[in-house]
Design a protein around this motif. Structure first.
Motif, PDB file in Angstrom:
ATOM      1  N   GLN A 116       0.838  -1.205   0.000  1.00 54.35           N
ATOM      2  CA  GLN A 116       0.000   0.000   0.000  1.00 54.35           C
ATOM      3  C   GLN A 116       0.872   1.254   0.000  1.00 54.35           C
ATOM      4  O   GLN A 116       0.697   2.147   0.810  1.00 54.35           O
ATOM      5  CB  GLN A 116      -0.931   0.000   1.220  1.00 54.35           C
TER       6      GLN A 116
ATOM      7  N   PRO B  35       2.887   4.460  -2.330  1.00 55.38           N
ATOM      8  CA  PRO B  35       2.674   5.224  -3.560  1.00 55.38           C
ATOM      9  C   PRO B  35       3.197   4.496  -4.789  1.00 55.38           C
ATOM     10  O   PRO B  35       2.558   4.497  -5.842  1.00 55.38           O
ATOM     11  CB  PRO B  35       3.455   6.506  -3.318  1.00 55.38           C
TER      12      PRO B  35
ATOM     13  N   HIS C  17       0.688   1.939  -5.726  1.00 57.79           N
ATOM     14  CA  HIS C  17      -0.518   2.581  -6.258  1.00 57.79           C
ATOM     15  C   HIS C  17      -0.281   3.017  -7.700  1.00 57.79           C
ATOM     16  O   HIS C  17      -1.166   2.938  -8.543  1.00 57.79           O
ATOM     17  CB  HIS C  17      -0.907   3.783  -5.400  1.00 57.79           C
TER      18      HIS C  17
ATOM     19  N   GLU D  19      -0.444   0.068  -9.807  1.00 55.90           N
ATOM     20  CA  GLU D  19      -1.837  -0.377  -9.951  1.00 55.90           C
ATOM     21  C   GLU D  19      -2.517   0.295 -11.131  1.00 55.90           C
ATOM     22  O   GLU D  19      -3.354  -0.305 -11.805  1.00 55.90           O
ATOM     23  CB  GLU D  19      -2.619  -0.056  -8.678  1.00 55.90           C
TER      24      GLU D  19
ATOM     25  N   MET E 174      -8.147   6.685  -9.195  1.00 55.17           N
ATOM     26  CA  MET E 174      -6.909   6.139  -8.629  1.00 55.17           C
ATOM     27  C   MET E 174      -5.789   7.147  -8.482  1.00 55.17           C
ATOM     28  O   MET E 174      -4.955   7.011  -7.585  1.00 55.17           O
ATOM     29  CB  MET E 174      -6.442   4.966  -9.488  1.00 55.17           C
TER      30      MET E 174
ATOM     31  N   PRO F 197      -5.653  10.262  -7.391  1.00 54.74           N
ATOM     32  CA  PRO F 197      -5.542  10.931  -6.088  1.00 54.74           C
ATOM     33  C   PRO F 197      -4.948  10.032  -5.013  1.00 54.74           C
ATOM     34  O   PRO F 197      -4.315  10.509  -4.076  1.00 54.74           O
ATOM     35  CB  PRO F 197      -6.992  11.290  -5.756  1.00 54.74           C
ATOM     36  N   ARG F 198      -5.147   8.714  -5.195  1.00 58.65           N
ATOM     37  CA  ARG F 198      -4.668   7.804  -4.150  1.00 58.65           C
ATOM     38  C   ARG F 198      -3.157   7.759  -4.052  1.00 58.65           C
ATOM     39  O   ARG F 198      -2.605   7.465  -2.990  1.00 58.65           O
ATOM     40  CB  ARG F 198      -5.199   6.390  -4.417  1.00 58.65           C
TER      41      ARG F 198
ATOM     42  N   ALA G 110      -2.297  10.399  -1.711  1.00 55.63           N
ATOM     43  CA  ALA G 110      -2.904  10.343  -0.380  1.00 55.63           C
ATOM     44  C   ALA G 110      -1.861   9.843   0.612  1.00 55.63           C
ATOM     45  O   ALA G 110      -1.028   9.002   0.281  1.00 55.63           O
ATOM     46  CB  ALA G 110      -4.101   9.403  -0.406  1.00 55.63           C
TER      47      ALA G 110
ATOM     48  N   HIS H 262      -0.014   7.773   3.345  1.00 51.22           N
ATOM     49  CA  HIS H 262      -0.033   6.327   3.557  1.00 51.22           C
ATOM     50  C   HIS H 262      -0.528   6.004   4.961  1.00 51.22           C
ATOM     51  O   HIS H 262       0.111   6.355   5.953  1.00 51.22           O
ATOM     52  CB  HIS H 262       1.373   5.759   3.334  1.00 51.22           C
TER      53      HIS H 262
ATOM     54  N   ALA I  21      -6.791   0.120   3.047  1.00 53.63           N
ATOM     55  CA  ALA I  21      -6.636   1.536   2.714  1.00 53.63           C
ATOM     56  C   ALA I  21      -7.625   1.915   1.617  1.00 53.63           C
ATOM     57  O   ALA I  21      -7.879   1.125   0.743  1.00 53.63           O
ATOM     58  CB  ALA I  21      -5.242   1.803   2.233  1.00 53.63           C
TER      59      ALA I  21
END
Ligand code: FES
Lengths: 138, 242
Positions: free
Chosen positions: A64, A66, A69, A72, A123, A125-126, A129, A131, A138
């Motif tokens: 989880q 950056p 992400h 992802e 996605m 913005p995540r 975000a 951690h 999350a």
């Protein structure tokens, strides 16, 4: 040797047949391989559940970050391309609409673009975000 | 008259040199076909230059080659429509014998494998086999194939596996499956459903794109696929179009 032959051949084919079909075939294969690779890592993360909740949470929170992400996003684009292109080929076969190749390509690009824009807007913005180690949720 | 640059693939197994490209300046005239330009090179520059041709009117399929990024018939291509330098290569996926001449044997072996002749189902009628106009229309499209090899050269699957039947053979297979006088449809379908048949096709559409006769081998292959599927699982008839 065989693998070198495959690489050389693919390069030749792309050069000699610079058509939409060749490129979408190439991308389809590459995305297929990437998805296979992803499935293994996916299994690796989920497989930790066999060792109990603690281990599972730990491994899940490890991805989880950056960086993951960001990966992802790549993953979702790869899935969407492989899915949309695959469906278009299936549709082409089932409905026997091979003479509509151009429209199919346009449809694939449009559907892919819509899916990509929607998922990116969720996605992106995540990545930025903070951690929060919430035990993986999350 | 306009001078155009040609970059032509050269290979001679006897002179010990590797395959290479040779540049020629060709004096073209209005209305000149690519085949005429190749003849011009042979007559004026290098008599040892080898290529195939016969009918010069897009009927025999001898002169298919890779022209400026796509496959096509040299005799049907106008040089003034091509962007110089005009790059000419032989058909891909077949062994080069000399310059633009390739060994078509694997190509025709694949063709022969699908039994490209009529296999009557019943005893011969007294006179000729009758075929209605509607039935003839069903094969109208496929009988036009001239076996030039453009589709085979453009098919990336043929690179990966020379045993793959290829778009040309599969198109012809459909031609006989769709023929009302032919009685061996089941045998043919079983044949093209084999490891090297229709399910090897990756639906790349190159064959459809390059075909100089505007035929549709991609569509033929998908039609064969559907026929095979329906034969095995009759309920699939509601989902697929044969
Ligand atoms: S020479 Fe016969 S097809 Fe071109």
């Amino acid at each position: 040797m065989r693998i070198r032959y495959v690489f050389k051949g693919t390069k030749e084919e792309l050069k000699l047949n610079p058509n939409v079909g060749t490129f979408s075939w190439f991308l389809h294969r590459i995305t297929g391989l990437l998805l296979l690779f992803y499935l293994f890592t996916h299994m690796w993360v989920l497989g930790s559940a066999n060792k109990g909740a603690e281990a599972f949470n730990q491994r899940l929170s490890a991805v989880q970050t950056p960086l993951f992400h960001f990966l992802e996003i790549g993953l979702i684009l790869v899935i969407f391309y492989h899915m949309v292109n695959g469906l278009s080929i299936t549709l082409m076969d089932f409905a026997n609409i091979s003479s509509k190749h151009k429209s199919l390509v346009v449809a694939v690009v449009l559907v892919f673009a819509v899916l990509a824009i929607v998922s990116l807007s969720v996605m992106l913005p995540r990545i930025f975000a903070p951690h929060v180690p919430t035990g993986g949720l999350a | 008259m306009r001078t155009m640059t040609f970059k032509v693939f050269r290979y001679d197994p006897d002179d010990g040199r590797d395959p290479h490209f040779q540049t020629f300046a060709v004096e073209t005239v209005k209305g000149m076909t690519l085949l005429e330009a190749l003849y011009w090179i042979m007559e004026n520059k290098d008599p040892s230059f080898a290529f195939r041709s016969s009918c010069r009117e897009a009927n025999c399929g001898s002169c298919a080659m890779h022209i400026n990024g796509s496959y096509g018939l040299a005799c049907r291509t106008q040089v003034e429509n091509l962007k110089p330098p005009i790059t000419i290569r032989p058909l891909a996926h077949l062994q080069v014998l000399k310059d633009l001449v390739v060994d078509m044997k694997p190509f025709f072996d694949n063709f022969k494998a699908i039994k490209p002749y009529l296999i009557p189902g019943e005893d011969p009628p007294e006179k000729e086999y009758y075929q209605s106009v509607e039935d003839r229309k069903k094969i109208d499209h496929h009988v036009d194939c001239i076996m030039c090899g453009s589709c085979y050269g453009s098919c990336p699957v043929a690179y990966g596996d020379p045993k793959y039947l290829g778009p040309h053979a599969l198109l012809k297979a459909l031609r006989f499956v769709d023929d009302s006088r032919d009685g061996a449809a089941d045998e043919r379908l079983a044949m093209v459903a084999s490891e090297f048949g229709v399910f090897r096709c990756h639906t790349i559409f190159n064959c459809q794109l390059v075909c100089p006769k505007d035929l549709n081998p991609t569509g033929a292959i998908s039609k064969l696929k559907n026929k095979i599927v329906v034969k095995k699982f009759p309920f699939m008839k509601i989902f697929v179009k044969t």
